[in-house]
Motif scaffolding. Sequence first.
Motif, PDB file in Angstrom:
ATOM      1  N   UNK A 145     -10.338  50.635  38.526  1.00  0.00           N
ATOM      2  CA  UNK A 145     -10.654  49.511  38.163  1.00  0.00           C
ATOM      3  C   UNK A 145     -11.874  49.139  38.820  1.00  0.00           C
ATOM      4  N   UNK A 146     -11.877  49.209  40.309  1.00  0.00           N
ATOM      5  CA  UNK A 146     -13.033  48.966  41.034  1.00  0.00           C
ATOM      6  C   UNK A 146     -14.251  49.676  40.468  1.00  0.00           C
ATOM      7  N   UNK A 147     -14.071  50.917  40.358  1.00  0.00           N
ATOM      8  CA  UNK A 147     -15.405  51.712  39.978  1.00  0.00           C
ATOM      9  C   UNK A 147     -15.885  51.122  38.651  1.00  0.00           C
ATOM     10  N   UNK A 148     -14.971  51.092  37.680  1.00  0.00           N
ATOM     11  CA  UNK A 148     -15.342  50.607  36.053  1.00  0.00           C
ATOM     12  C   UNK A 148     -15.965  49.213  36.227  1.00  0.00           C
ATOM     13  N   UNK A 149     -15.249  48.277  36.876  1.00  0.00           N
ATOM     14  CA  UNK A 149     -15.725  47.030  36.983  1.00  0.00           C
ATOM     15  C   UNK A 149     -17.037  46.764  37.581  1.00  0.00           C
ATOM     16  N   UNK A 150     -17.441  47.743  38.514  1.00  0.00           N
ATOM     17  CA  UNK A 150     -18.663  47.854  39.154  1.00  0.00           C
ATOM     18  C   UNK A 150     -19.572  48.387  37.857  1.00  0.00           C
ATOM     19  N   UNK A 151     -19.263  49.329  37.374  1.00  0.00           N
ATOM     20  CA  UNK A 151     -20.341  49.742  36.293  1.00  0.00           C
ATOM     21  C   UNK A 151     -20.546  48.715  35.069  1.00  0.00           C
TER      22      UNK A 151
END
Lengths: 518, 328
Positions: free
Chosen positions: A361-367
């Motif tokens: 979630x953290x990475x995809x949210x950053x993207x």
Amino acid sequence: MSTRKAKISFEIKRFKNFMSIFAHNRRGMIGVAILVFFITIAVAAPLITPYSPVYIPGEPPIAFQHGKPIWYKYLPVGEETSENVEPMQDPHFRTATSLEETGLEFTINSISESVSLQFTSTIGRETEEREKRCIAIVFNRTNDEDPPEVTANLTKVFYYPYKAPPNRFLGQAAVLVKASENVPVTINVVIEKVGGERKLEWWSQTFKSSETTWITPEPSIDSTNRRWITQKFGPDWQINPAKTMFSEQGNYRYGLEITFNDTLRSEGQNVEATVYVDDFYIRLFGSSFGLLGTDKEGLDVFSQLVYGARISLIVGLLSAFLSTVIGLLIGLTAGYIGKFVDEILMRFTDLLLVIPDTPLYIVLMAISTELTGHPSIWNLILLIALIGWTGFARMVRSSVLSLRERPFIEAAKAVGAGRFRIIMRHILPNVMNLVYVTLATSVPYAITSEAWLSWLGLYDPYVMTWGRMLHDAQGSEGIRMWWWIVPPGLCIAAISLSFILLGYALDEVLNPKLRKRY
Amino acid sequence: MGLRTYILKRIFYSIILVYFVITLNFFIFTMMPGDPVLILASQMPRREPEVIQTIIETFGLDQPLHIRYGKYVISMLTGQFGVSYETKKPIIGEVGLRLQNTLVLVLPPEILATIVGLILGVIAVRKRGGLFDSASVITSLIAYSLPVFWIAMILILVFSINLNWFPAGHSIPDYWRYIPPQTIWEDWGTRLRHLILPWITLFLLSYGGHLLLARATMLECITEDYVVTARAKGLKERTVLFKHTLKNASLPIITSIAITFGFTLGGAIITEQVFTYPGLGWWIWDSIVNRDYPALQAIFYVIAICVIIANFMADLLYGVIDPRVKYG
């Protein structure tokens, strides 16, 4: 036609039966009660609280930062607090037609009758499309009078009821001066204690000609205005004029001292000067505000809590719905079509199940943040839907696998039903129970996911959520303010709990096998 | 199918999963926003083309996608995670250290939560519908629904800020950089004091789930015929519960422990954030903020591997414990 009628009446009967069983399920009813409570709050949010949960650029502040709740002083550990004081109700003179109605006092320090106060409706500060109205203080001396030097006071006397001082005062007084060389006009803005010695002269200016625009005190009347404090007292960060000025209960006066310097020079002439006053107010921001205090921007925490229910419900319901649909589609496809498709879909599902969703979630949210410019609540809903379907897809698949071997499917095939028809008419109705339960139980997952992502700082800047409230509290001295951090957490837990209970109840009602267990 | 084929099949599936994880990892991080070259160059004093060229060559950013992918898979499999963009140090050393920290953080409360959840679940089942049963179900449901970071914040507020019993963050005090601890007791004692609050947080996060699961599986088993038989034989209720019911109920519980291991690691990431604890979770956040892709990929990979290993172990245990398992 009659078959259709019978069908409908059968459905109604089934629904009634379901409802009567459900109504006897205590846990389910508790869940429904909590849910109804939050839905009511979410729908009625604007009626419950008038304040905005997020900062709106250009709006005046409503309270001081890090305010305590108003009930704080009644606690055994509580200390004296002050609340907001707003002496002037109608700073733009929108409704008042006489001096009494405004609550202002108008005094003149001489017996001269040349000064008068009027309300005009032709002129006023053009800030919005409101009716132009203001107070005009007119100095009009005819040539047969002696030139007096007259000081007119337009003041508001108000009672400050709190033992604790306010944290900030914020005032305004817009003036439009029509003066001339003959009668220079001096205007002072003062705050003083009635009968006391403390007097604060905030601003003073002399006008020798007619102005065309409205003038407001500069530096602005604001106790947190460091420029003014530095001008008056030097660079001392300890000084808070609000605290020293309103240090005790009592009557205070805020007002304009308008001096018409009519001198002997213009004796024998008709002299005229007018001072228009508008936007005339003072507001004191206390150390406490609202039911739950204020946050680091002076926003009402209670409003944030109330509006947070909306966002939580929207995020929870929408992403639960979307992820259930995705899971259903993938589960049905994998389960019924099987073979190669099944293998691919299930390996992909395994993959998503293996990767812990927190970092994902953290990475995809950053993207997605990079794509939309700022973290957006809609991206978040989509993400939760795209990641959260895996467990459900597996459940659907395994139940489809057992269903497709049943005789009634074989019968349907024998009659010549197509693949699509079999899935839609014979398999789907049999997994619907699973769908209802999952719909209820995946809402808490979505709500908590939103909460911790917001709490980490991946929140939509235009939306206030419970998770973001906790983020704001964490990022400042707010972690000490339990009245700020306790309610959002409890709300998240309560709303999640309500859906979990609802899911359990649905499970029990829809699977009669489970019923006797409890 | 025998046990050996079963294990081989599981190993094969795990390897495929590892490969999938690597691939997904690669594609997620090639999608990541921001040009790493520019980020690196911005940290250099001079931003000349030669500098940028050197960076590209050092990190192999100039090769086509499929070559980078191939190299990537090989380097991941051999544990060559490369050099951190941020610290310019090899990542593998940092990974070991952080993983160790995270495991120290996660395992004790997780084990304790499992045991406590199991025991309480069994006790709750003994008098189904009784006061203890309802109370334990309600408390574990509430503990299960409370946001983990919120529990941590409340614990910090109460025990660290108000009572000042435990430190609010980090794994060791700051001043140890200048004055290292004198005795081994001081060393371990202080470390332990730093761990207490995160441990409580993680315990509260997990025990409710374990309790509910233990209770549910126990309820499923307790209606089986062999339990009735055991009771009819006149066995003590305790023997019936622990020997006959729990033993059979433990199978799904073991699987679920493995499956929730990923969930627990996720909870640890958030807990580490609240307590600024230098484990994998905090590192993730740091790497995202600094756009340190090699580090992020390594963390992602390591966490996924941990979960895959946990799942594999569960499968093995399952196969060994339960002779009824149809290997397949």
